[in-house]
Design a protein around this motif. Structure first.
Motif, PDB file in Angstrom:
ATOM      1  N   GLY A 199       0.834  -1.192   0.000  1.00 11.03           N
ATOM      2  CA  GLY A 199       0.000   0.000   0.000  1.00 11.03           C
ATOM      3  C   GLY A 199       0.868   1.241   0.000  1.00 11.03           C
ATOM      4  O   GLY A 199       2.084   1.159  -0.172  1.00 11.03           O
ATOM      5  N   PHE A 200       0.222   2.390   0.212  1.00 10.54           N
ATOM      6  CA  PHE A 200       0.972   3.649   0.317  1.00 10.54           C
ATOM      7  C   PHE A 200       0.169   4.640   1.151  1.00 10.54           C
ATOM      8  O   PHE A 200      -1.059   4.535   1.256  1.00 10.54           O
ATOM      9  CB  PHE A 200       1.326   4.215  -1.067  1.00 10.54           C
ATOM     10  CG  PHE A 200       0.154   4.531  -1.954  1.00 10.54           C
ATOM     11  CD1 PHE A 200      -0.424   5.797  -1.945  1.00 10.54           C
ATOM     12  CD2 PHE A 200      -0.362   3.566  -2.798  1.00 10.54           C
ATOM     13  CE1 PHE A 200      -1.496   6.095  -2.766  1.00 10.54           C
ATOM     14  CE2 PHE A 200      -1.439   3.854  -3.627  1.00 10.54           C
ATOM     15  CZ  PHE A 200      -2.005   5.120  -3.608  1.00 10.54           C
ATOM     16  N   PRO A 201       0.850   5.604   1.779  1.00 12.66           N
ATOM     17  CA  PRO A 201       0.211   6.490   2.759  1.00 12.66           C
ATOM     18  C   PRO A 201      -0.953   7.332   2.255  1.00 12.66           C
ATOM     19  O   PRO A 201      -1.850   7.659   3.024  1.00 12.66           O
ATOM     20  CB  PRO A 201       1.358   7.396   3.232  1.00 12.66           C
ATOM     21  CG  PRO A 201       2.583   6.599   2.995  1.00 12.66           C
ATOM     22  CD  PRO A 201       2.301   5.796   1.753  1.00 12.66           C
ATOM     23  N   GLU A 202      -0.970   7.705   0.983  1.00 17.22           N
ATOM     24  CA  GLU A 202      -2.044   8.570   0.477  1.00 17.22           C
ATOM     25  C   GLU A 202      -3.284   7.788   0.039  1.00 17.22           C
ATOM     26  O   GLU A 202      -4.280   8.382  -0.359  1.00 17.22           O
ATOM     27  CB  GLU A 202      -1.533   9.399  -0.713  1.00 17.22           C
ATOM     28  CG  GLU A 202      -0.331  10.262  -0.400  1.00 17.22           C
ATOM     29  CD  GLU A 202       1.000   9.503  -0.457  1.00 17.22           C
ATOM     30  OE1 GLU A 202       1.952   9.990   0.160  1.00 17.22           O
ATOM     31  OE2 GLU A 202       1.071   8.433  -1.088  1.00 17.22           O
ATOM     32  N   ILE A 210      -5.485   3.363   4.327  1.00 20.37           N
ATOM     33  CA  ILE A 210      -5.700   3.993   5.629  1.00 20.37           C
ATOM     34  C   ILE A 210      -6.785   3.250   6.398  1.00 20.37           C
ATOM     35  O   ILE A 210      -6.677   3.041   7.605  1.00 20.37           O
ATOM     36  CB  ILE A 210      -6.051   5.489   5.458  1.00 20.37           C
ATOM     37  CG1 ILE A 210      -4.834   6.247   4.924  1.00 20.37           C
ATOM     38  CG2 ILE A 210      -6.549   6.098   6.761  1.00 20.37           C
ATOM     39  CD1 ILE A 210      -5.139   7.657   4.436  1.00 20.37           C
ATOM     40  N   GLU A 211      -7.812   2.813   5.694  1.00 16.20           N
ATOM     41  CA  GLU A 211      -8.915   2.077   6.322  1.00 16.20           C
ATOM     42  C   GLU A 211      -8.506   0.652   6.698  1.00 16.20           C
ATOM     43  O   GLU A 211      -8.915   0.132   7.728  1.00 16.20           O
ATOM     44  CB  GLU A 211     -10.108   2.021   5.364  1.00 16.20           C
ATOM     45  CG  GLU A 211     -10.786   3.342   5.132  1.00 16.20           C
ATOM     46  CD  GLU A 211     -11.814   3.674   6.180  1.00 16.20           C
ATOM     47  OE1 GLU A 211     -12.330   2.754   6.851  1.00 16.20           O
ATOM     48  OE2 GLU A 211     -12.105   4.858   6.328  1.00 16.20           O
ATOM     49  N   LEU A 212      -7.719   0.008   5.831  1.00 14.26           N
ATOM     50  CA  LEU A 212      -7.385  -1.399   6.045  1.00 14.26           C
ATOM     51  C   LEU A 212      -6.342  -1.608   7.139  1.00 14.26           C
ATOM     52  O   LEU A 212      -6.446  -2.557   7.920  1.00 14.26           O
ATOM     53  CB  LEU A 212      -6.880  -2.021   4.734  1.00 14.26           C
ATOM     54  CG  LEU A 212      -6.529  -3.501   4.808  1.00 14.26           C
ATOM     55  CD1 LEU A 212      -7.126  -4.250   3.644  1.00 14.26           C
ATOM     56  CD2 LEU A 212      -5.033  -3.714   4.875  1.00 14.26           C
ATOM     57  N   LEU A 252       5.265  -3.163   2.418  1.00 10.69           N
ATOM     58  CA  LEU A 252       5.937  -2.538   1.279  1.00 10.69           C
ATOM     59  C   LEU A 252       5.118  -1.339   0.819  1.00 10.69           C
ATOM     60  O   LEU A 252       3.957  -1.482   0.433  1.00 10.69           O
ATOM     61  CB  LEU A 252       6.093  -3.531   0.125  1.00 10.69           C
ATOM     62  CG  LEU A 252       7.053  -3.084  -0.976  1.00 10.69           C
ATOM     63  CD1 LEU A 252       7.660  -4.303  -1.662  1.00 10.69           C
ATOM     64  CD2 LEU A 252       6.416  -2.197  -1.997  1.00 10.69           C
ATOM     65  N   ASN A 253       5.741  -0.161   0.899  1.00  9.25           N
ATOM     66  CA  ASN A 253       5.132   1.078   0.418  1.00  9.25           C
ATOM     67  C   ASN A 253       5.382   1.140  -1.090  1.00  9.25           C
ATOM     68  O   ASN A 253       6.513   1.330  -1.524  1.00  9.25           O
ATOM     69  CB  ASN A 253       5.751   2.274   1.134  1.00  9.25           C
ATOM     70  CG  ASN A 253       5.240   3.609   0.638  1.00  9.25           C
ATOM     71  OD1 ASN A 253       4.554   3.699  -0.385  1.00  9.25           O
ATOM     72  ND2 ASN A 253       5.577   4.660   1.345  1.00  9.25           N
ATOM     73  N   THR A 254       4.332   0.989  -1.875  1.00 11.60           N
ATOM     74  CA  THR A 254       4.483   0.937  -3.333  1.00 11.60           C
ATOM     75  C   THR A 254       4.825   2.294  -3.939  1.00 11.60           C
ATOM     76  O   THR A 254       5.096   2.374  -5.138  1.00 11.60           O
ATOM     77  CB  THR A 254       3.210   0.385  -4.002  1.00 11.60           C
ATOM     78  OG1 THR A 254       2.094   1.195  -3.627  1.00 11.60           O
ATOM     79  CG2 THR A 254       2.967  -1.061  -3.593  1.00 11.60           C
ATOM     80  N   HIS A 255       4.827   3.354  -3.143  1.00  9.52           N
ATOM     81  CA  HIS A 255       5.240   4.681  -3.624  1.00  9.52           C
ATOM     82  C   HIS A 255       6.621   5.077  -3.115  1.00  9.52           C
ATOM     83  O   HIS A 255       7.076   6.191  -3.372  1.00  9.52           O
ATOM     84  CB  HIS A 255       4.215   5.746  -3.225  1.00  9.52           C
ATOM     85  CG  HIS A 255       2.994   5.723  -4.086  1.00  9.52           C
ATOM     86  ND1 HIS A 255       2.024   6.672  -3.990  1.00  9.52           N
ATOM     87  CD2 HIS A 255       2.575   4.869  -5.061  1.00  9.52           C
ATOM     88  CE1 HIS A 255       1.054   6.410  -4.860  1.00  9.52           C
ATOM     89  NE2 HIS A 255       1.381   5.313  -5.509  1.00  9.52           N
ATOM     90  N   ASP A 256       7.274   4.182  -2.397  1.00 10.24           N
ATOM     91  CA  ASP A 256       8.606   4.478  -1.871  1.00 10.24           C
ATOM     92  C   ASP A 256       9.621   4.537  -3.008  1.00 10.24           C
ATOM     93  O   ASP A 256       9.543   3.746  -3.949  1.00 10.24           O
ATOM     94  CB  ASP A 256       9.007   3.393  -0.868  1.00 10.24           C
ATOM     95  CG  ASP A 256      10.249   3.774  -0.097  1.00 10.24           C
ATOM     96  OD1 ASP A 256      11.358   3.572  -0.634  1.00 10.24           O
ATOM     97  OD2 ASP A 256      10.120   4.266   1.037  1.00 10.24           O
TER      98      ASP A 256
END
Length: 170
Positions: free
Chosen positions: A63-66, A71-73, A91-95
């Protein structure tokens, strides 16, 4: 005089409703992306993708922070992990360390297991000791995180799904 009291009453009523609406929106959006709990394992994207490629037993979150669905999950996943005394790789897919070759590898995984041509999140992957893979994409059917938060029954449904994902890993 009577007209001015009515107009003032209407204005006060509208202002009150506006303030209530602002308060409700702020309290509903107060939930934040939190992947920094003791149950969330932070390691490099290359390590996580290697573990998935090798079908190493574990629970993996993408996922990613935005992402409003992420955020819900996340709090529901964290609760499932806590109750089962388990951990998940995150794993942050926007990192910026999630490079294009790793993204291509994850895209191939999506095609095979999620049956999507591109990466969507949140995604929870569970791999058991038999190297079997189970995936869950999104929150629950009918939930649009851009429009509203999950209801109590939707959270309960998601919790059931995530509990199954956590138990599948064992």
């Amino acid at each position: 005089m009577k007209k001015s009291k009515v107009i003032i009453g209407i204005v006060v009523f509208i202002l009150t409703l506006t303030l209530i609406n602002i308060y409700v929106q702020k309290s509903e959006s107060a939930i934040a992306y939190n992947d920094h709990t003791p149950r969330m394992i932070k390691t490099s994207p290359s390590d996580i993708m290697k573990r998935i490629r090798e079908k190493k037993q574990g629970i993996y979150y993408f996922g990613f922070p935005e992402c409003p669905w992420c955020i819900e999950l996340l709090p529901v996943l964290d609760e499932s992990l806590q109750n089962a005394n388990e951990k998940a790789y995150v794993l942050n897919t926007h990192d910026k360390t999630f490079t294009q070759p790793l993204r291509n590898e994850l895209t191939a995984f999506y095609k095979q297991y999620v049956h999507q041509k591109r990466i969507y999140v949140p995604l929870v992957v569970s791999i058991n000791d038999k190297h079997e893979i189970k995936v869950h994409l999104d929150t629950v059917k009918g939930h649009n995180a851009k429009v509203s938060r999950m209801t109590k029954s939707q959270r309960k449904e998601l919790r059931h799904i995530l509990d199954q994902m956590v138990n599948f890993k064992k």
